[in-house]
Design an enzyme around this catalytic site. Structure first.
Site, short mmCIF file in Angstrom:
data_model
loop_
_atom_site.label_atom_id
_atom_site.label_comp_id
_atom_site.label_asym_id
_atom_site.label_seq_id
_atom_site.Cartn_x
_atom_site.Cartn_y
_atom_site.Cartn_z
CD GLU A 75 -1.77 -2.45 1.20
OE1 GLU A 75 -0.65 -2.74 1.66
OE2 GLU A 75 -2.59 -3.33 0.87
CG HIS A 85 -12.10 -8.33 5.15
ND1 HIS A 85 -11.52 -9.29 5.94
CD2 HIS A 85 -11.40 -8.34 3.99
CE1 HIS A 85 -10.52 -9.87 5.29
NE2 HIS A 85 -10.44 -9.31 4.11
#
Ligand SMILES: Cc1ncc(C[n+]2csc(CCOP(=O)(O)OP(=O)(O)O)c2C)c(N)n1
Ligand SMILES: [Mg+2]
Length: 729
Positions: A459, A529
């Protein structure tokens, strides 16, 4: 200067010295000596408490000066680190500029007194603003190289265009520019170093990595940071690289190595890695004392490798300059450094009123009315979908990406799994991936693999490269696959992306869009999530934070995000992607919604409910029940953008209702609602008939088992309960 050289050098020496003319060697010496002189002058100023920080290039000068001489300022691109004084001096930053930095003057060209000295920036020379963070700049260098390659292949993308951020970004490119990325050996332990090497190698980018190895990272010796003690050995198997390892105190060896490396890059053969062994002659900075961790013998042996003393001796031995000529030269340079300091100490200081300048773009205000294009156009868009029927949020985000990519050739879209297929031939038989939530589906097929591609699974790499792309004038619209995995990029977001404009006093900016699926209510999403956490980002100056609750807003706000001149975190609630709630017709390719304009999704008179994201449909449900069961009339405000947010809408409603609830999915404590509630209490106290109430998740993570998730996240019943309690207060 010229006279001094010609009078001293012998004809043989003048012709060549290890391939270098005598004149060039004297020039190298001049720059090295001047760099040291500025360091020493700054040290004096710091001791006199006239400056506030000092870090020197002492011992690195040969490597740095020759790196500058091997490249072209204002043509090539430079991502130095804080120790690169001699590099920047040789590129064209003046001693006076450096002293302006040291005193923190208003005219400091790197930052206007905002950054520490030696945190370089010059648009003219193509020195991109650097931070104190070790190794972050390497990913910017990679993105910069990618952008240069892109513009050279798509020159039409470099053209200015009115009506969006492109009006404020001049683009320069040549097609064969080299990008220099400097780093200390200790910083090669950072993941971002390896992430930069990865992409530079994979894409054969013209990035010249220059490792300035002085054997220490503050007090930590090289063998602690680098297994085996030598970074060259560790990186040797990266494909496409040109490698060189040199004595970084020998300018002749350095120049030769860096020139060869630059040629490799310039010819398009790929990246290069030059590893220079230099010495750190002073402590890490003036905040450090190396006697605390280095032996006297070690320090003495380093002192014997002082590149300036060695070159001086050589100039004398080779008969290039006589001792009096050298002394004359040095005296002049000492005077130059002293004079620069004297002048800088007289320079005006920054004004207090200038502090907020350049937190955001001064050129394009995303709250302005030009972004309020409410007309709904009914034509077919070119992705071939009819504009009839109601579309989901996922659809209208995808359509907006298609529209904007068609309109603006500077947009690139990348992230994990966002491409249809990296192996293009697979698309002959497969329909393509296009994102784990399919939000980028079809973009690669429509706009090609140069503009839509899979990133590596890293990321920081995604955001760091985007910074490099954006400083060159491109518009990266990147995806972080799940909000829960944004953290490796947090360093880039907080310390680079968001502060680029402010720290460079408006010289550079990184108007990147980061699309990020966020939130819970999915059943089974669990800790990794389903999280929220938007307030951690609204707490970052310079970053716009957007969180739509429905398809139309998502479409219009994403368009504004892409056309705006600020970095934007665009939070897409996963649960809302395909919900029946908030579906809308395709509003046309120019539909935009300004930032900072809330929407009253339910008018009411008795209680104001301020919310956003997935709490909007839940609050609506609660409000309907409140009306039906209890006769309470609730007004619901959907903020839509969290920074900036629509204070006027909140204040106007609270003045009307005198009772207010702030509701969000994120945890209650230190959440976004705390700020809104505090401001209401502060500025609207006299309007209130009851305390400000907040609703948020429990102060835990989100759990997997649905009965736990339901209890952790705020539900419509929780909102209803708060409404009833507040009305009864
Ligand atoms: C991400 C990050 N962590 C820690 C620091 C604090 N710090 C500043 S310089 C430094 C050592 C860097 O050593 P090296 O990369 O070898 O460069 P040198 O200073 O020796 O030239 C550290 C730990 C920082 N600036 N950034
Ligand atoms: Mg070091």
């Amino acid at each position: 200067m010229e006279a001094a050289i010609s009078s001293a050098r012998s004809p043989e020496a003048a012709a060549s010295l290890d391939g270098l003319s005598a004149q060039k060697l004297v020039e190298i010496y001049r720059l090295m000596y001047l760099s040291r002189g500025i360091d020493d002058r700054e040290i004096l100023l710091k001791r006199q408490q006239k400056t506030y920080f000092q870090i020197s290039a002492a011992g690195h000068e040969a490597l740095q000066v020759t790196a500058a001489l091997a490249l072209k300022p204002g043509y090539d691109w430079f991502f130095p680190y804080y120790r690169d004084r001699a590099l920047c001096l040789a590129l064209g930053v003046t001693p006076y500029d450096m002293m302006l930095q040291a005193v923190g003057a208003a005219a400091d060209p790197a930052s206007g007194g905002r950054q520490m000295p030696t945190h370089w920036s010059s648009r003219e020379l193509h020195i991109v603003s650097t931070s104190s963070s070790t190794a972050t700049q390497l990913l910017h260098a990679v993105g910069c190289a990618e952008a240069g390659r892109y513009f050279s292949r798509h020159p039409e993308a470099a053209e200015r265009a009115e009506g969006d951020y492109r009006a404020f970004h001049d683009v320069e490119f040549h097609g064969d520019e080299v990008v220099l990325a400097c780093v200390g050996e200790g910083s090669t332990s950072q993941g971002e170093f390896w992430e930069a090497m990865n992409t530079a190698s994979n894409q054969k980018l013209p990035v010249l990595f220059l490792v300035e190895d002085n054997g220490y990272a503050i007090s930590v010796p090289v063998e602690v940071n680098t297994p085996g003690g030598n970074i060259s050995r560790l990186v040797a198997n990266f494909p496409n690289f040109h490698f060189a390892e040199v004595d970084g105190t020998d300018p002749v060896a350095c120049l030769e190595a860096i020139q060869a490396a630059a040629e490799h890059c310039r010819a398009g053969h790929g990246p290069a890695f030059v590893h220079g062994h230099c010495v750190r002659l002073y402590s890490h900075s003036m905040s450090d004392d190396d006697k605390n961790y280095r032996s006297a013998a070690e320090r003495e042996s380093d002192a014997l490798r002082d590149p300036i003393a060695r070159l001086r001796l050589r100039l004398l031995e080779e008969g290039i300059l006589t001792a009096p000529e050298l002394e004359g030269l040095e005296l002049g340079l000492d005077r130059e450094a002293a004079l620069a300091a004297e002048r800088a100490l007289e320079a005006p200081l920054p004004t207090i009123s200038s502090i907020p300048d350049f937190v955001y773009s001064p050129d394009l205000d995303p709250t302005q009315s030009s972004f309020a294009t409410e007309q709904v156009q009914s034509q077919e868009n070119q992705s071939g979908q009819k504009a009839s029927g109601l579309r989901t949020m996922a659809d209208l985000i995808n359509v907006c990406l298609h529209d904007e990519m068609r309109r603006d050739p500077r947009i690139v879209v990348y992230g994990e799994d966002v491409a249809d297929a990296s192996r293009e031939q697979a698309l002959k038989e497969a329909k393509g991936k296009g994102g784990v939530f399919k939000l980028t589906a079809g973009l690669q097929t429509a706009y090609g693999s140069e503009r839509v591609f899979n990133s590596v699974l890293a990321e920081a790499n995604i955001v760091g490269r985007a910074v490099g792309y954006a400083v060159r004038g491109m518009k990266p619209v990147v995806e972080i696959q799940f909000f829960d995995y944004i953290w490796p990029a947090m360093h880039q977001i907080r310390n680079e992306l968001s502060v680029m404009r402010w720290r460079s006093n408006g010289a550079w900016a990184a108007p990147v869009v980061m699309r990020v699926p966020i939130g819970g209510y999915l059943t089974g999403g669990s800790i990794y999530h389903s999280q929220s956490g938007e307030s951690m980002f609204t707490h970052i100056p310079g970053l716009r934070v957007v969180m739509p609750s429905n398809a139309l807003d998502a479409n219009g706000l994403l368009r504004t995000a892409i056309r705006s001149d600020d970095p934007v975190l665009f939070l897409e609630h996963k649960r809302l992607y395909r919900e029946p709630y908030g579906r809308a017709q395709y509003p046309g390719p120019d539909f935009a919604i300004p930032f900072g304009k809330a929407k009253i999704v339910r008018p009411g008179t008795q209680i104001t409910l301020v919310t956003y994201g997935a709490l909007v449909p839940r609050a609506l449900q609660a409000a309907q029940q409140a009306e039906r069961l209890h006769g309470i009339d609730v007004e619901i405000i959907d903020l839509r953008t969290l920074n900036p947010y629509d204070w006027e809408a909140i204040a106007g409603s609270v003045r009307k209702t005198s009772r207010v609830i702030v509701a969000h999915e994120d945890m209650l404590s230190w959440g976004y609602g705390a700020e809104i509630a505090a401001r209401i209490a502060d500025e609207l106290f006299s309007e209130l008939d009851a305390p400000v109430k907040r609703i948020g998740a429990m102060d835990t993570f989100v759990a997997y088992q649905p009965i736990l998730e339901d209890a952790i996240l705020p539900q419509p019943e929780d909102v209803l309960k708060a409404i009833v309690e507040l009305k009864a207060y």
